[in-house]
Motif scaffolding. Structure first.
Motif, short mmCIF file in Angstrom:
data_model
loop_
_atom_site.label_atom_id
_atom_site.label_comp_id
_atom_site.label_asym_id
_atom_site.label_seq_id
_atom_site.Cartn_x
_atom_site.Cartn_y
_atom_site.Cartn_z
N PRO A 214 41.95 20.44 9.62
CA PRO A 214 42.82 20.81 8.49
C PRO A 214 42.18 20.50 7.13
CG PRO A 214 44.09 19.71 10.18
CD PRO A 214 42.64 19.58 10.57
N THR A 215 41.60 19.32 6.99
CA THR A 215 40.97 18.94 5.73
C THR A 215 39.73 19.78 5.47
OG1 THR A 215 41.76 16.68 6.02
CG2 THR A 215 39.95 17.00 4.46
N TYR A 216 38.93 19.97 6.49
CA TYR A 216 37.68 20.72 6.34
C TYR A 216 37.96 22.17 5.94
CZ TYR A 216 32.95 22.34 7.42
OH TYR A 216 31.70 22.88 7.35
N VAL A 217 38.88 22.82 6.62
CA VAL A 217 39.18 24.23 6.33
C VAL A 217 39.84 24.36 4.96
CG1 VAL A 217 40.51 26.24 7.07
CG2 VAL A 217 39.24 24.91 8.75
N ARG A 218 40.72 23.43 4.60
CA ARG A 218 41.33 23.47 3.27
C ARG A 218 40.26 23.32 2.21
NH1 ARG A 218 46.34 24.46 2.71
NH2 ARG A 218 46.81 23.15 4.47
N ARG A 219 39.28 22.44 2.44
CA ARG A 219 38.18 22.27 1.48
C ARG A 219 37.38 23.57 1.39
NH1 ARG A 219 34.29 18.14 3.31
NH2 ARG A 219 35.83 16.64 2.61
N MET A 220 37.16 24.23 2.52
CA MET A 220 36.43 25.49 2.51
C MET A 220 37.17 26.54 1.67
SD MET A 220 35.12 25.84 6.47
CE MET A 220 34.24 27.38 6.22
N VAL A 221 38.49 26.61 1.82
CA VAL A 221 39.29 27.56 1.04
C VAL A 221 39.18 27.22 -0.45
CG1 VAL A 221 41.65 28.33 0.52
CG2 VAL A 221 40.88 28.15 2.90
N THR A 222 39.30 25.94 -0.77
CA THR A 222 39.21 25.50 -2.16
C THR A 222 37.84 25.84 -2.74
OG1 THR A 222 40.74 23.69 -1.70
CG2 THR A 222 39.44 23.53 -3.72
N ASN A 223 36.78 25.53 -2.00
CA ASN A 223 35.43 25.82 -2.49
C ASN A 223 35.20 27.31 -2.66
OD1 ASN A 223 34.77 23.13 -2.60
ND2 ASN A 223 33.79 23.09 -0.60
N GLU A 224 35.72 28.09 -1.75
CA GLU A 224 35.58 29.55 -1.86
C GLU A 224 36.28 30.03 -3.13
OE1 GLU A 224 34.20 33.33 -0.74
OE2 GLU A 224 33.67 31.34 -0.03
N TYR A 225 37.47 29.50 -3.39
CA TYR A 225 38.19 29.85 -4.61
C TYR A 225 37.41 29.42 -5.86
CZ TYR A 225 41.36 29.11 -8.51
OH TYR A 225 41.92 29.08 -9.75
N LEU A 226 36.89 28.19 -5.83
CA LEU A 226 36.17 27.68 -7.00
C LEU A 226 34.86 28.43 -7.25
CD1 LEU A 226 36.73 23.84 -6.59
CD2 LEU A 226 37.81 25.36 -8.25
N SER A 227 34.18 28.83 -6.19
CA SER A 227 32.91 29.55 -6.38
C SER A 227 33.15 30.99 -6.79
CB SER A 227 32.07 29.51 -5.11
OG SER A 227 32.66 30.29 -4.09
N TRP A 228 34.26 31.52 -6.34
CA TRP A 228 34.72 32.85 -6.74
C TRP A 228 33.61 33.89 -6.65
CZ3 TRP A 228 39.85 32.56 -7.77
CH2 TRP A 228 40.49 33.77 -8.02
N ARG A 229 33.08 34.05 -5.44
CA ARG A 229 31.99 35.01 -5.23
C ARG A 229 32.42 36.42 -5.59
NH1 ARG A 229 30.03 33.42 0.66
NH2 ARG A 229 31.62 34.97 1.03
N ARG A 230 33.71 36.65 -5.62
CA ARG A 230 34.20 38.00 -5.92
C ARG A 230 34.43 38.19 -7.42
NH1 ARG A 230 35.85 35.59 -1.74
NH2 ARG A 230 35.98 36.59 0.26
N ARG A 231 33.87 37.32 -8.23
CA ARG A 231 34.11 37.34 -9.67
C ARG A 231 33.84 38.71 -10.29
NH1 ARG A 231 32.24 32.20 -12.64
NH2 ARG A 231 31.98 31.84 -10.46
N ALA A 232 32.80 39.39 -9.87
CA ALA A 232 32.43 40.68 -10.47
C ALA A 232 33.50 41.75 -10.25
CB ALA A 232 31.10 41.16 -9.90
N ILE A 233 34.22 41.66 -9.14
CA ILE A 233 35.23 42.68 -8.86
C ILE A 233 36.65 42.14 -9.00
CG2 ILE A 233 33.74 44.01 -7.34
CD1 ILE A 233 35.25 42.73 -4.97
#
Length: 181
Positions: A64-83
């Motif tokens: 639970p902690t690991y996956v939540r961190r992954m979601v948070t990191n994905e949001y923070l990195s925002w790889r989809r920023r261009a679109i």
């Protein structure tokens, strides 16, 4: 015989991943939707994270902690920023992720107002607030997810709350412009 044990262990790992997804998917989607204010982007983030988590599921200790961190990191990195597009959440979408409360008009107004205010915060401040008040994480847990110190977490939350309070109760113009000195 040794191979059968490995196959059985792999089946258990797959089953536990499936159980994890069955138990936690709705909560992960709600969490990602609050972070992104975009239910479609939230679904993309959660889907990407779960695919990556499944690949390394056998090595994940506290899922639970690991996956939540992954979601948070994905949001923070925002790889989809261009679109990235701003897609305001509709009442129907929010109801689909969270059942409505008794007085719908008040709940909608408050929820819309809070989501709009959260959207104005910097990403780390927003993530810290969502983890604290939506997920009930402690300072230490938030620091672990955001990979920073607990004093940084407290600072991020304090600044975010200050910004939100200022949006609700702005100072009189005389105080902000220095008039009356």
């Amino acid at each position: 015989m040794h191979q059968n044990g490995v196959v059985a262990r792999l089946k258990d790992v797959t089953t536990s991943f499936d159980e994890f997804v069955a138990e936690r998917l709705d909560g992960l989607l709600r969490y990602a939707t609050v972070l992104t204010d975009d239910p479609h982007l939230a679904q993309d983030i959660v889907q990407d994270v779960l695919l990556r988590a499944q690949e390394r599921w056998a090595k994940i200790e506290s899922a639970p902690t690991y996956v939540r961190r992954m979601v948070t990191n994905e949001y923070l990195s925002w790889r989809r920023r261009a679109i990235r597009r701003v897609v305001p959440s509709s009442h129907e979408v929010l109801d689909a992720i969270s059942p409505p409360e008794a007085d719908l008009s008040t709940a909608y107004d408050e929820r819309d107002e809070m989501l709009a205010r959260l959207a104005t915060l910097p990403r780390k401040q927003r993530a810290a607030l969502v983890l604290r008040y939506y997920e009930n994480y402690s300072d230490e847990e938030i620091a672990e997810v955001l990979r920073c110190g607990t004093s940084t977490v407290r600072s991020q939350i304090s600044r975010a709350l200050g910004t939100l309070r200022a949006a609700v109760h702005p100072l009189p113009t005389a105080l902000t412009t220095g008039a009356g000195e």
